[in-house]
Structures are given as C-alpha cells and as structure tokens.
Enzyme design. Structure first.
Site, PDB file in Angstrom:
ATOM      1  N   LYS A  86      43.579  61.251  47.387  1.00 12.96           N
ATOM      2  CA  LYS A  86      44.490  60.327  46.369  1.00 12.96           C
ATOM      3  C   LYS A  86      44.231  60.768  44.832  1.00 12.96           C
ATOM      4  O   LYS A  86      45.342  60.627  44.227  1.00 12.96           O
ATOM      5  CB  LYS A  86      44.596  59.049  46.664  1.00 12.96           C
ATOM      6  CG  LYS A  86      45.716  58.229  46.159  1.00 12.96           C
ATOM      7  CD  LYS A  86      45.574  56.629  46.542  1.00 12.96           C
ATOM      8  CE  LYS A  86      46.358  55.887  45.930  1.00 12.96           C
ATOM      9  NZ  LYS A  86      46.501  54.228  46.445  1.00 12.96           N
ATOM     10  N   ASP A 209      42.325  44.456  41.563  1.00 16.59           N
ATOM     11  CA  ASP A 209      42.056  45.185  42.713  1.00 16.59           C
ATOM     12  C   ASP A 209      40.968  45.894  42.606  1.00 16.59           C
ATOM     13  O   ASP A 209      40.945  46.915  41.791  1.00 16.59           O
ATOM     14  CB  ASP A 209      43.416  45.893  42.763  1.00 16.59           C
ATOM     15  CG  ASP A 209      43.239  46.978  43.853  1.00 16.59           C
ATOM     16  OD1 ASP A 209      42.246  46.991  44.972  1.00 16.59           O
ATOM     17  OD2 ASP A 209      44.257  47.491  44.455  1.00 16.59           O
TER      18      ASP A 209
END
Ligand code: AMP
Length: 619
Positions: A86, A209
């Site tokens: 990613k 996060d």
C-alpha cells in the site's frame, strides 16, 4: 428485508447482489458485510479470524499465496514475500526513494517519474497487481462465507491518498474482478461504524488511527442532510507513515538487550526476530496486566506497565504533536472536537487511550474492535449503496470514467466513474517531440485501458505552443463536470498561457443497458487490459530510455571511454530488439540492464557537471 429476483429469460432464481466493504490496509486487510441481523460483521476464515495479513508470497512453482500462509515466508523467503505494498500505490520511483530502505524486497530503481514496479524472480509486478492478489483473496473469502458470487465492493483508503493513489486502488479492485462502487476515506468509514452518520447535529470528529506501522490523525466535519444521513468532509490530516506498534516492540527489545547487557550488533537475525515476537506478546499482555515475565534461553524478558509506558512516552508524544498540527491546519481548538474515534490495533494499549482522553479532555470512542472498525464502516457504506436509492445515486454521480488518450493509445482517467458531481479534476502533460507546436486532445468515456475499446466523445487541438525542447511545455488539462453532466475540457500551456477548450455531453446516446455492458466488459477484460497496458507502458519507457541514451552518448562522447560507448550501444540494440516483444518482463529486464550499465558513468558525468558549474563552466 432481502428480496429474491427471478431472471425471466433463464427462469433462474438469483440472490440479490451483496456489496462488500473492504479495508485494504498496509499491514492487514478485512472484508465486511451487513449480516442478516442488520449488523456490520467482518467475515472470518475457518479459524475464526477476520484479519488477512496484506502479504503476498510467490512460491517456486508459480504458486501465489496471500495472508497468513504468505506471512510465514517473511523470514525464510524474504525476496519473494511482498508486504506493505500500500505504501507504493500510485507512487513513482522518485516518490519512494526515502522508504526503499524499509522494504525487504527489490524495487527497480530507475530514478524516474514512472510508476514503481517490484521485481520477483524474473517477473515485474505493479503495486496494483499485488494489491489485486489481496483483494481477490478477500473476494474469495466473502464468496466462501456467503455462498454466492461477489462482484461489487466499497474500498477504503487513507484520507490523504491523492487521485493517482485512489485510481490505483480502483484499478486493483477491477483486476480482482470487483466493480468498485465507491472509494471512501478510512476515517469516514470508522465514523460510520460508530453510527456518527446518523446524528442530527453537525459534528467535528477526530479519528486517531495508530496501527502496526503507520499513524494518522484526521479531523472530519459531519454535516447532517435531510435525505441521506449526512456528508463527511476532511478538514485536515496529519501523521507519520513510519510510526506504530512495531516501534513499541522495537523499544521493548532494545530495553531487554540493555537490561541483559547484550550489544545489539552481536544478536543474529533469528534471535532478533524471536525477541521481537516476544516483545509483541509482552506488549499485548501489558494491555490487561501489570507485569510480563519470561525468558529466551538466558535472556530475561521482564517488563512492568510503568517501564513500558516510560519507553513509549516519546512516541505517544509524537502523535500528540501531529494532533496539534492537524487542529492548527483545520483552524480548530481542542474544545471544538465533539467526538474522538479510536482506530488501529495499537489503540488497545491503555496508555495510548489515556493520553488521548487527557489531550482531548473527553472520553474516546473505543467500544468497537479497533482492527475491524474501518472494514465495518465500509460494510455500512456498501449497504447504503445496495439500498433502494439507486435512482437517486445515479443522478449525482458520473456513471462512466472520463479521460484522454495518452501515449500508445492508453486511456488516462481524469474523472473516475462514480465520482459525485459537480466535480473538477486536472492533470499536467508535456510534449514528446522537440519544437512540437500542437497537441491533439482526444476525450474518451469508459472503463477499458485502451481508448480503442472506449467511447470517443470529442477531440480538439491545442495549437500555437511556442517551440520548446520536448518535455519542457507544461500542458494542464482540466475536466469540469457540472451538475447537469456537461463536461468542459480545457487545455492550457502554462509557460505561454496558450489555451483552448471544448464542451461535451458525456452520457449522450448511451442507454443504461449500454453503460452496464461497458462496465461488464471492463471487468471481464481487466486482466488482458492490464497486461496490454503494461506492455505499452514498458515500450514507451524503453523508447524514452533509448532516446535519452542516444542524446547522452552524442553529447558526452568526449568524456566517455570507448568501452562505455560500445557497451551502451550493444545494450541499446538489445533493448531495441525487444520493442516488439509481447512480454513486458523481457522489455523490463533489458531496460534494467541498460540502466545498471550506464548508471556509474552517468553519475560520474553528473558530478563533473556540478563541479564545472561551480567553476563557472558548462559541460
Ligand atoms: P493494525 O495495523 O491496526 O492491524 O494494528 C496492529 C498493531 O496493533 C500491531 O503493532 C499489534 O502488535 C498491535 N496490537 C494488537 N493487539 C494489541 C493489544 N492487545 N495491545 C497493544 N497492541 C496491540
């Protein structure tokens, strides 16, 4: 209430389409749906685990495995085990120079603006292809659990992903046989999972996060709307792409080495890995206990909660600095934040939660599983899309992608399908020939990679570009699609200000059925399209390389040895001979060979040019 539809032509009963929500993560990925009880649920394998490690392993006999079975090869077959893909999505070689050292596998370095490729054995893979392997695994899992074919998905991406990264994620979905109905931001998905999409009042939400390897903080504004719950807007994002729970583990290992009087450089790879795994166990244990005690051979692995908190305080403080930066960028104060949402496995550490509660001066939302929360939100978004609002949705999104033709007849998407309208997007191009004064701009609609398979909407010429060397003009092409679906395409050469524009009505003449057909074709042909695109891109890259080498040799002949020139020529001929090959790997191998051979003297001449320039001469 689920509906059963009957296919009148075939007389078969078909189950209604299920749209899945996918969290395609750096470390782990998950797939979720809304279950029969109307609740979001992450789908598990036979071992009851929902998490699929985002790892792809290429075995000896061409066997490709994904997830837990691929993870085992991280140590015993590093070069063929690809993780963290990613981080490479939509990136060029120049973009990733800084992160290369963190990856165990080979990325071809050609020091250019072209998109990265990963070398595995003799083959070259794009991050899109690698992500597609992970998505296909998730699709298979969903099909296995739900016992029906899955062809539609919502996929989440970080809020800071740019257009190219979002498009790459869409393409990966398509390659995996999925029609990607929406790309949504991860913090938005997490907020949806906590039911924030249904609140009546406007809200400002901070989504914190902290995963295994990355940290993001996003500040969102939720504006409720009469019809559809509301819409989320990202006010600011901040973070550190190399900060996470893995760093907590690293600090614990360093602490143990110190307390056992062991120098880090005397520890072999295998023992280091064992220590790291033990550190992770200790960290997790300390989320619910006060002390951890164990041994590896003679090494005492002991850690108290207090010691652990002291170790990680600098890292947690670093995340607080990011939160402050995000608040500053959003023009907000701590007191303006109404809700705080916790995402990512590392927010299970009580000290992290406590620090955030203190910083924001409010309790945090942590009741959902922090590993699953993004996927659950994607599942909710998927369910909204599967609802009875199809007509409404078609009114405000563009049903097919819009783009222009680029080198080799490839489609370059500027506005992807399903983008909410009105919308605008632009991209910069340049010329490929010295002194080029005209550029033909052909506008297409469709999902296929080659424009010849798509629908041509219009074409026009940007003329009067002042004579400049190839690559110097900056031509900006902007698409503006208004609420009525009218597309305006504007091309402007930014150095001279020359411009030209045109208006088109994209959907004109296409029925819903034709549109559906085009979409189906694009998914059916995704693999061949992708392969064709890769071959064309490799050919264009090879031709550029040949042109550059030719110019380089002619210009610098005086500073090169006869061996350097003849060697380069030989490799150029070899590359030239591969131009018609239909195997992109063969072309890539020859590009790489030429690159490797020329790099030492290209660098030598560069150094020389710099020192000459310092002395006021030009080479
Ligand atoms: P993610 O990238 O969101 O999947 O998060 C993975 C990270 O969460 C890894 O660093 C894990 O070690 C960490 N993690 C998982 N469970 C716990 C736990 N109970 N306490 C602290 N950290 C955890």
């Amino acid at each position: 209430m689920a509906q059963i539809s009957i296919n009148i032509k075939e007389g078969t009963i078909s189950k209604p389409d299920i749209i899945v929500g996918i969290d395609l993560g750096t470390t782990n990925s998950l797939v979720a749906i809304i279950n029969k009880a109307g609740m979001p649920e992450a789908l598990c394998d036979a071992d009851k685990t929902a998490i699929v490690p985002s790892i792809v392993h290429f075995g000896k006999e061409g066997a490709i495995t994904v997830g837990n079975s691929a993870r085992q090869h991280l140590i015993d077959d590093t070069a063929n085990t690809i993780y963290s893909v990613k981080r490479l999505m939509g990136k060029s070689y120049n973009d990733i120079a800084a992160i290369q050292q963190h990856l165990g596998y080979k990325i071809i370095d050609d020091n250019s603006e072209s998109l990265v490729k990963i070398k595995v054995g003799e083959k070259f893979y794009s991050p899109i292809e690698l992500s597609a392997f992970i998505l296909r695994e998730l699709k298979l899992r969903a099909e296995h659990v739900l016992q029906q074919q899955i062809t539609k998905a919502v996929i989440t991406v970080p809020a800071y992903f740019n257009d190219a990264q979002r498009q790459a994620t869409r393409d990966a979905g398509k390659l995996a046989g999925l029609d990607v109905l929406r790309i949504i931001n991860e913090p938005t998905a997490a907020s949806l999972a906590y039911g924030l999409g249904n609140v009546k009042n406007a809200q400002t939400i901070a989504v914190y996060d902290l995963g295994g390897g990355t940290f993001d903080i996003s500040i969102l504004q939720l504006t409720p709307s009469e019809n559809d719950g509301g819409y989320f807007e990202v006010l600011a994002t901040n973070g550190n792409t190399f900060l996470g729970g893995d760093d907590f583990d690293r600090l614990i290992v360093e602490h143990w080495l110190q307390t056992n009087n062991i120098a880090a450089d005397t520890v072999d790879k295998q023992l280091m890995q064992t220590l790291r795994l033990k550190a992770e166990t200790a960290k997790k244990h300390l989320s619910t206990n006060d002390i951890f005690e164990d041994k590896i051979n003679d090494i005492v692995c002991r850690l108290s909660v207090n010691e652990f908190e002291t170790l990680i305080t600098p890292l947690v403080n670093e995340t607080i600095v990011c939160c402050k930066n995000a608040l500053r960028d959003a023009g907000l104060k701590i007191g303006d934040i109404d809700t705080i949402v916790m995402v990512g496995g590392s927010t299970r550490t009580p000290f992290v939660k406590k620090s955030m509660t203190e910083f924001f001066n409010k309790p945090v939302n942590d009741s959902l599983n922090p590993d699953e929360v993004v996927a659950l939100g994607a599942g909710i978004q998927a369910d909204i899309l599967a609802g009875n609002q199809k007509d409404m949705l078609l009114l405000d999104i563009t049903p097919l992608s819009l783009g222009i033709e680029t080198m080799g007849g490839l489609m370059d998407v500027i506005i992807p399908r399903n983008t909410k309208i009105p919308t605008g997007a632009g991209r910069q191009y340049t010329t490929s020939v010295d002194g080029q004064s005209k550029l033909l701009i052909a506008v297409y609609q469709g999902e296929r990679d080659l424009v010849s398979h798509n629908r041509k909407l219009a074409e026009f010429t940007l003329s009067n570009i002042p004579g400049m060397p190839a690559g110097l003009p900056k031509i900006e092409i902007v698409f503006q699609l208004n609420a009525d679906g009218i597309l305006q395409v504007k091309a402007k050469e930014l150095r001279s200000g020359v411009e030209q524009s045109i208006e088109v009505k994209p959907q004109y003449g296409l029925t819903e059925e034709e549109m559906g057909g085009m979409l189906l074709e694009s998914i059916k042909n995704a693999k061949t399209d992708m392969e064709q695109r890769a071959i064309i891109e490799a050919r264009v890259e090879a031709q550029n390389m040949l042109d550059t080498c030719e110019r380089f040799i002619v210009k610098n002949a005086a500073h090169l040895s006869a061996k350097e020139i003849s060697g380069t020529r030989e490799l150029m001929v070899a590359l030239q001979n591969t131009l018609n090959s239909s195997d992109k790997n063969v072309i890539q191998q020859h590009i790489e060979a030429l690159n490797e051979f020329t790099r030492p003297f290209a660098e030598r001449l560069m150094d020389m040019a710099i020192s000459m320039a310092m002395k006021g001469k030009t080479l």
